[in-house]
Structure formats: structure tokens, C-alpha cells
Design a protein around this motif. Structure first.
Motif, PDB file in Angstrom:
ATOM      1  N   ALA A   1      12.438   9.493   3.520  1.00  0.00           N
ATOM      2  CA  ALA A   1      12.292  11.016   3.712  1.00  0.00           C
ATOM      3  C   ALA A   1      10.728  10.986   3.622  1.00  0.00           C
ATOM      4  N   LYS A   2      10.316  12.091   4.506  1.00  0.00           N
ATOM      5  CA  LYS A   2       8.872  12.460   4.870  1.00  0.00           C
ATOM      6  C   LYS A   2       8.522  13.541   3.688  1.00  0.00           C
ATOM      7  N   VAL A   3       7.781  13.178   2.928  1.00  0.00           N
ATOM      8  CA  VAL A   3       7.232  13.992   1.599  1.00  0.00           C
ATOM      9  C   VAL A   3       6.084  13.884   1.476  1.00  0.00           C
ATOM     10  N   ARG A   4       5.479  14.846   0.808  1.00  0.00           N
ATOM     11  CA  ARG A   4       3.843  14.784   0.440  1.00  0.00           C
ATOM     12  C   ARG A   4       3.706  15.619  -0.993  1.00  0.00           C
ATOM     13  N   PHE A   5       2.867  15.320  -1.643  1.00  0.00           N
ATOM     14  CA  PHE A   5       2.756  15.959  -2.930  1.00  0.00           C
ATOM     15  C   PHE A   5       1.529  15.582  -3.444  1.00  0.00           C
ATOM     16  N   LYS A   6       0.895  16.431  -4.626  1.00  0.00           N
ATOM     17  CA  LYS A   6      -0.522  16.375  -5.286  1.00  0.00           C
ATOM     18  C   LYS A   6      -0.386  15.714  -6.837  1.00  0.00           C
ATOM     19  N   ALA A   7      -1.207  14.822  -7.169  1.00  0.00           N
ATOM     20  CA  ALA A   7      -0.910  14.551  -8.679  1.00  0.00           C
ATOM     21  C   ALA A   7      -2.405  14.033  -8.897  1.00  0.00           C
ATOM     22  N   ARG A   8      -2.587  13.662 -10.322  1.00  0.00           N
ATOM     23  CA  ARG A   8      -3.702  13.104 -10.860  1.00  0.00           C
ATOM     24  C   ARG A   8      -3.517  11.714 -11.270  1.00  0.00           C
TER      25      ARG A   8
ATOM     26  N   SER B   1       1.621  -8.412 -14.597  1.00  0.00           N
ATOM     27  CA  SER B   1       2.310  -7.489 -13.703  1.00  0.00           C
ATOM     28  C   SER B   1       2.957  -8.584 -12.561  1.00  0.00           C
ATOM     29  N   ALA B   2       4.131  -7.650 -12.005  1.00  0.00           N
ATOM     30  CA  ALA B   2       4.914  -8.144 -10.944  1.00  0.00           C
ATOM     31  C   ALA B   2       4.591  -7.942  -9.710  1.00  0.00           C
ATOM     32  N   LEU B   3       3.345  -6.865  -9.698  1.00  0.00           N
ATOM     33  CA  LEU B   3       2.825  -6.549  -8.478  1.00  0.00           C
ATOM     34  C   LEU B   3       1.784  -7.409  -7.679  1.00  0.00           C
ATOM     35  N   PRO B   4       2.064  -7.423  -6.317  1.00  0.00           N
ATOM     36  CA  PRO B   4       0.925  -8.446  -5.513  1.00  0.00           C
ATOM     37  C   PRO B   4      -0.410  -8.075  -6.055  1.00  0.00           C
ATOM     38  N   GLU B   5      -1.200  -9.357  -5.940  1.00  0.00           N
ATOM     39  CA  GLU B   5      -2.653  -9.214  -6.489  1.00  0.00           C
ATOM     40  C   GLU B   5      -3.436  -8.343  -5.710  1.00  0.00           C
ATOM     41  N   ASN B   6      -3.155  -8.323  -4.138  1.00  0.00           N
ATOM     42  CA  ASN B   6      -4.007  -7.522  -3.132  1.00  0.00           C
ATOM     43  C   ASN B   6      -3.545  -5.996  -3.144  1.00  0.00           C
ATOM     44  N   PHE B   7      -3.071  -5.439  -4.148  1.00  0.00           N
ATOM     45  CA  PHE B   7      -2.586  -4.167  -4.248  1.00  0.00           C
ATOM     46  C   PHE B   7      -3.130  -3.543  -5.445  1.00  0.00           C
ATOM     47  N   HIS B   8      -3.494  -2.132  -5.286  1.00  0.00           N
ATOM     48  CA  HIS B   8      -3.897  -1.649  -6.247  1.00  0.00           C
ATOM     49  C   HIS B   8      -2.653  -0.749  -7.044  1.00  0.00           C
ATOM     50  N   THR B   9      -2.585  -0.776  -8.421  1.00  0.00           N
ATOM     51  CA  THR B   9      -1.505   0.096  -9.119  1.00  0.00           C
ATOM     52  C   THR B   9      -2.159   1.221  -9.600  1.00  0.00           C
ATOM     53  N   LEU B  10      -1.630   2.388  -9.075  1.00  0.00           N
ATOM     54  CA  LEU B  10      -1.701   3.568  -9.589  1.00  0.00           C
ATOM     55  C   LEU B  10      -0.616   4.477 -10.120  1.00  0.00           C
ATOM     56  N   ILE B  11      -0.818   4.901 -11.480  1.00  0.00           N
ATOM     57  CA  ILE B  11       0.119   5.946 -12.175  1.00  0.00           C
ATOM     58  C   ILE B  11      -0.485   7.247 -12.038  1.00  0.00           C
ATOM     59  N   VAL B  12       0.421   8.048 -11.122  1.00  0.00           N
ATOM     60  CA  VAL B  12      -0.150   9.376 -10.972  1.00  0.00           C
ATOM     61  C   VAL B  12       0.901  10.500 -11.630  1.00  0.00           C
TER      62      VAL B  12
ATOM     63  N   VAL C   1       4.838   8.899 -11.311  1.00  0.00           N
ATOM     64  CA  VAL C   1       5.470   8.214 -10.178  1.00  0.00           C
ATOM     65  C   VAL C   1       4.382   6.795 -10.031  1.00  0.00           C
ATOM     66  N   LEU C   2       4.969   5.699  -9.721  1.00  0.00           N
ATOM     67  CA  LEU C   2       4.083   4.754  -9.549  1.00  0.00           C
ATOM     68  C   LEU C   2       3.545   4.133  -8.058  1.00  0.00           C
ATOM     69  N   LEU C   3       2.389   4.032  -7.665  1.00  0.00           N
ATOM     70  CA  LEU C   3       1.934   4.071  -6.384  1.00  0.00           C
ATOM     71  C   LEU C   3       1.326   2.462  -6.309  1.00  0.00           C
ATOM     72  N   LYS C   4       1.924   1.724  -5.189  1.00  0.00           N
ATOM     73  CA  LYS C   4       1.290   0.555  -4.822  1.00  0.00           C
ATOM     74  C   LYS C   4       0.584   0.645  -3.647  1.00  0.00           C
ATOM     75  N   LEU C   5      -1.082   0.669  -3.676  1.00  0.00           N
ATOM     76  CA  LEU C   5      -1.717   0.701  -2.820  1.00  0.00           C
ATOM     77  C   LEU C   5      -2.601  -0.301  -2.167  1.00  0.00           C
ATOM     78  N   LEU C   6      -2.112  -0.592  -0.938  1.00  0.00           N
ATOM     79  CA  LEU C   6      -2.804  -1.999  -0.213  1.00  0.00           C
ATOM     80  C   LEU C   6      -4.321  -1.778  -0.288  1.00  0.00           C
ATOM     81  N   SER C   7      -4.889  -2.677  -0.761  1.00  0.00           N
ATOM     82  CA  SER C   7      -6.474  -2.825  -0.944  1.00  0.00           C
ATOM     83  C   SER C   7      -7.143  -3.372   0.174  1.00  0.00           C
ATOM     84  N   SER C   8      -8.019  -2.505   0.736  1.00  0.00           N
ATOM     85  CA  SER C   8      -8.895  -2.981   1.949  1.00  0.00           C
ATOM     86  C   SER C   8     -10.430  -3.686   1.328  1.00  0.00           C
TER      87      SER C   8
END
Length: 591
Positions: free
Chosen positions: A63-70, A86-97, A104-111
């Protein structure tokens, strides 16, 4: 009927008119390299329509959705250094917003260059084309749970991606963004006296609340933030950055919140006695330091809401502000509230008593006015404060800063500040209707100078004149050995000193620097050279006490002389009152 071969076309041989192959044309441009390295700083336009929703309205699936959070918690990418449980990959930022409805949990690919955006309390906008289920299996594998989280979103920022995130810079926020996503979960704004579930006082949580409440909340106010420290970790065998933030509430003020590594930068924007933190599931260290401080921390299952919007947070902020006014050792003198010259010399100079002011302010709380007070000084402690090295004071990083000099450096932030005279050098001031306790008045620099040295270089200024004559006479005696001559004439009735200087430049510099100080000496250095024609040069002693800062250069005998002249003296104070300050401010002093 067409054959299969008709769907395939044989590539024709290139014509001779084609340009020769140039390998340089295949290289990436600088703009393309920058876009790959810092995708979050590049412009991104969503393809298609993204429906704006709240986190509570998200459903697993495409679903194409957008939202704002902190951001309420995060863990920066480790890039091969390991992420622990943590079970998340090491090259990802883990954000709880979170927003006002859910988490919701965000898994952000790090640059590799986007860690500066990660701060607690930052407002973000998220676009995504798919929402995944944060399953129970994932929780079991990672060995920790995140409260209220049931969904997860993966974000791969790039020009052709269907997902993206934008970090909002709220340095100069608008009213629309400041109030977004600040209401705690399960709090109903439409119900009077609504409470956040499992909200505990700091004292109750330290005593027993961490044992039997899995999702406990504590509401604290920031008292001060310490310097950034580097600590060696035996477990990880490397240096770690640490900052300790003192926090308090109405029940406890001896707690310190420890922020490690990636969360250190979050405390830079927190303001002492103003920033409120709502912490869910804080980590409590059971051992207590030798100084009595209790340590709190932020774990993987913790959440930190910065400046939440609900009545309990407003009450704590007002309580902290009242406590600051009561306990602060230094309150800056307010400017641009009163017309000082009109208050001192104008026609509307009303003489009040302390009881009159108290009654007037209680009747009209928002009133702004000036007047006169005739008070008796019943206590002076200049010498005592000098012995404590607390003649001057300031507050930096919400920590008192004392010194015997007019300038000092904060040991926390290493900034140099210009200090003010400690108001506690003057004890109680009394009239026939009441008294003002020591340290409760806010004095202007002009008022301090007039109190200590008089309006027309009289009264306690004689102590400075005596000290100047004594210092100059000693240096004059020493100058005879070098062939120099310094003649010092006694002061006249106004306290002025006439000094004749001849021949010895070293003596001139020596006695001026000894008493006047470097800053006043530099001003006198701009005067005409008195040795050009060997004529007497008048140096007026009032230049040396035109500021209260000269008090820091006097010896104990001269300070005691000033103290004795002030004690039990009657002075007329020109004061100003404003509800914004909440204290009497002294604009000037008349003897």
C-alpha cells in the motif's frame, strides 16, 4: 503466420559514422556519486499517490502510504562491528517512531553519512509501498520486545525507490510542526483529568516500580547535561562516547540518565529546566554511586518522548521554572523593560515601602512599574564571599560558576563567561514594613557601582582612594632605586588623585597594571604620554572604580573598609518590577 524467429532481430553492424568508444563517458559524475553517498539529502519525488494515514491505520501488505512521526529510540548501523542480540542487519539503522496513535519500527538502509540525522525527538515523514508484520518469531529471534510495535517498514532511499524518509529540521519550527506527534499513547485529550497508564514518579520507580510493571513510564525534567566523555569498554574493547544528563521530578533529584555513542548528540538540543522527557521502560542500575546518584539508561525496548504534550508535563515544566527562580544563584538583569533614566530622574518617582509593593503586586499581578525604596542594610559579607572565592557568580549548563575574578571558564562546556557580582554579598535590607532576604534582588551593573562607590565618588569610594594612594606610594619608593620619580599627591575632597610621573617607563607600567588592571590600563595607555614634556599628568582615580569589577582587585583591608561603610547604612534604591522576572530589580542607588 509469424514464426518465432520474427520476434528476434539481428543486431546490425555499426556503421563507420559511429563515434569511437570513449571509456571516460562511462564514469559517474560527481552529482551521481554524491547522490549515492548521501541519498537523504537529495530531492525525491514520489511516483504515484501516497495516502496520508496515522500509524494506527497501517495494515500489513502492499500500500502506498505516508505518515509523520517522531523518533523515540534508535540504533545506528554498526557496519560490521556487530549489533549484539538484534536480528536486524548490521548495515541498517533501526528507528522506533511514534505519532499520537501508535508505534512502528523502521529499518533504514545506511549510506554511511546519515547518522547525523538520528536524534531523539526528531520529526520524520515516511513514504512506503509495503508494510511488513513484526512477527512473534522475529521477537523471539532478536530476544527482546519493543512495546506497542507490531509492524515494520523497510526503507531504501534512492531515486527509483518507492520508500523514502525525510528528517525535519526544527531549528526554527513553525507552529504546525512543533505540536505534531507529541501526545502520549493511550492518553485521551478529550477526557478531563486523563492519566497516562502506568505513569510513576521517579522515587516510586526506583523503589520498586521496575520489578512488577513491564511498560512503566516516568516523567522527568532535564536539570543539566554534562560534558561528552570517552570511556573504555572492557566488553567491546574500544572507546565509547558517553554523556550524563541529570534529571529530576517532584519526588527525586538525584538521578542521572546515561546516553551512549549514537544517542549523545540528542542531548545537545535539550534545555535545562525546560525539556521534559517521558521515558518508557528505562533501565535502572541498582548500584548507587558514592555521590548518591542513581543511574538510568535507555535500552532496546525503551522509548523516550521529548517534550510530550499533556497536563502532567506542563505542570512539571512550571514546577522546574519556579524551582529555578528560587534556587538560581544568578539571574541576568533584564533589559528593555523599564526606562532607567526616567525611573531615576523622572517626575514620577513614588516612594514605596516593601509592604506597599507586596500588596500592589498581589492585586495586579501583570503590572510593570518602577519606584523608590529607602532601606537599611543590615548585613554585608563581602570579605566572607572573597574568602570562599565566590565574590562573582554565573550559571552555565545549569551549574553554578563561582570565581574571585570577573571572568571564568565553565568546566563543563569550556566556554568563558563574564560573571556578575554575587548578590549574597549584601544581606537583608529592611524598612519599617518588611525586609528582603539576601540574594533575592537583581542588581544592574550601574546599581552595584553606585552602591559600592557612591553616586559622586563619595561614601565607600574613599576605600578605593586609600588603596590607590597606598599602592602608588609603595611603587614610588621602589622607583628611586631605578632612578625613576613618582610623586603622589593626596586626593582632594572628591576623592581624585593627582599623579606626576617622570623618567621611568617601567615604573609607570608597573603601578598602573598593579592596581588598575589590564583592561583599564589599556584605556589609560591611549592617553597622551606624560613624559613628552615632563609636565604633571592628572590621572583621576575614579577611572579605577568606575565599575564594580575593581572590587575584585582590592586587598582584604580595603574590602573590610568597604564592608564596614556599607553596614547599617541607609540607601535609596530605584527599583523595577515585572511579572516576567518575578523579582525586584535594582536600577540605581542614591546615598
Amino acid at each position: 503466420m509469424s514464426s518465432i524467429q520474427s520476434f528476434y532481430h539481428k543486431d546490425s553492424a555499426p556503421s563507420r559514422s559511429c563515434k569511437p568508444h570513449n571509456p571516460e563517458n562511462e564514469a559517474f559524475t560527481q552529482a551521481e556519486i554524491e547522490a549515492a553517498r548521501r541519498p537523504l539529502t537529495q530531492s525525491w519525488r514520489p511516483k504515484g499517490v501516497y495516502e496520508e494515514v496515522t500509524i494506527a491505520e497501517l495494515q500489513p501488505g502492499p500500500a502506498k502510504v505516508r505518515f509523520k512521526a517522531r523518533i523515540v529510540n534508535f540504533s545506528a548501523a554498526t557496519h560490521g562491528r556487530g549489533r549484539g542480540r538484534s536480528a536486524l542487519p548490521e548495515n541498517f539503522h533501526t528507528l522506533i517512531v511514534k505519532d499520537d496513535t501508535g508505534v512502528v519500527l523502521l529499518k533504514l538502509l545506511s549510506s554511511g553519512s546519515d547518522q547525523d540525522f538520528l536524534k531523539l525527538g526528531t520529526l520524520v515523514t515516511v513514504w512506503t509501498g509495503f508494510v511488513a508484520d513484526y512477527s512473534a518469531a522475529h521477537i523471539a529471534y532478536s530476544n527482546f520486545r519493543i512495546p506497542f510495535v507490531s509492524l515494520m517498514i523497510s526503507i531504501h532511499p534512492s531515486a527509483g525507490s518507492t520508500s523514502c524518509i525525510r528528517f525535519h529540521n526544527e531549528t526554527n519550527p513553525s507552529q504546525d510542526t512543533t505540536e505534531l506527534c507529541r501526545v502520549p499513547l493511550n492518553y485521551d485529550n478529550f477526557i478531563n483529568l486523563s492519566q497516562v497508564p502506568s505513569l510513576m514518579s521517579l522515587k516510586a520507580y526506583i523503589s520498586s516500580g521496575y520489578d512488577d510493571n513491564q511498560d512503566a513510564h516516568i516523567l522527568v525534567c532535564v536539570f543539566s547535561a554534562g560534558p561528552c566523555l570517552t570511556v573504555w569498554s572492557k566488553d567491546k574493547q574500544k572507546d565509547l562516547e558517553l554523556i550524563e544528563v541529570r534529571v529530576f521530578d517532584e519526588t527525586c533529584n538525584n538521578c542521572v540518565l546515561k546516553l551512549w555513542e549514537d544517542k549523545v548528540s540528542s542531548a545537545a538540543s535539550w534545555v535545562a529546566n525546560q525539556t521534559i522527557l517521558l521515558i518508557t521502560n528505562p533501565i535502572l542500575k541498582h548500584s548507587i554511586r558514592s555521590n548518591g546518584l542513581v543511574e538510568l539508561g535507555i535500552g532496546s525496548s525503551s522509548m523516550v518522548e521529548v517534550d510530550p504534550d499533556f497536563p502532567d508535563a506542563d505542570w512539571l515544566r512550571h514546577m522546574a521554572a519556579a524551582r529555578t527562580r528560587k534556587e538560581s544563584v544568578h539571574i541576568p538583569f533584564p533589559v528593555d523593560i523599564w526606562d532607567v533614566d526616567a525611573a531615576i530622574h523622572g517626575p514620577g518617582r513614588t516612594l514605596y515601602t516593601l509592604a506597599d509593593i507586596d500588596e500592589y503586586v498581589r492585586e495586579v499581578p501583570e503590572v510593570v512599574f518602577t519606584g523608590k525604596l529607602n532601606l537599611l542594610i543590615t548585613g554585608v559579607s563581602i570579605v566572607e564571599q572573597c574568602r570562599k572565592r565566590q565574590l562573582c557568580c554565573f550559571e552555565c549548563c545549569n551549574i553554578p560558576l563561582y570565581s574571585h575574578n570577573a571572568n571564568a571558564t565553565c568546566k563543563n562546556c569550556l566556554k568563558t563567561h563574564e560573571l556578575s557580582l554575587n548578590p549574597k554579598i549584601i544581606g537583608s535590607l529592611t524598612d519599617e514594613a518588611g525586609s528582603v532576604a539576601a540574594g533575592k534582588l537583581i542588581w544592574s551593573d550601574r546599581a552595584w557601582t553606585e552602591l559600592l562607590f557612591g553616586n559622586n565618588n563619595t561614601a565607600p569610594a574613599e576605600a578605593v582612594h586609600t588603596q590607590a594612594t597606598h599602592v602608588f606610594s609603595e611603587l614610588a619608593d621602589d622607583s628611586h632605586a631605578d632612578g625613576g620619580v613618582v610623586a603622589v599627591k593626596n586626593g582632594d575632597d572628591n576623592g581624585d588623585v593627582s599623579i606626576k610621573k617622570e623618567k621611568s617607563d617601567s615604573v609607570e607600567i608597573e603601578y598602573e597594571k598593579h592596581f588598575l588592571g589590564d583592561d583599564i590600563f589599556d584605556d589609560l595607555d591611549d592617553l597622551d604620554d606624560p613624559f613628552d614634556d615632563l609636565q604633571p599628568q592628572e590621572v583621576v582615580a575614579k577611572q579605577s572604580y568606575e565599575s564594580w569589577k575593581v572590587l575584585t582587585r582590592l586587598d582584604n583591608d580595603s574590602l573590610r573598609d568597604v564592608e564596614e561603610r556599607l553596614l547599617y547604612s541607609r540607601v535609596t534604591l530605584t527599583f523595577g518590577w515585572s511579572s516576567r522576572v518575578g523579582r525586584l530589580c535594582v536600577l540605581g542607588v542614591e546615598w
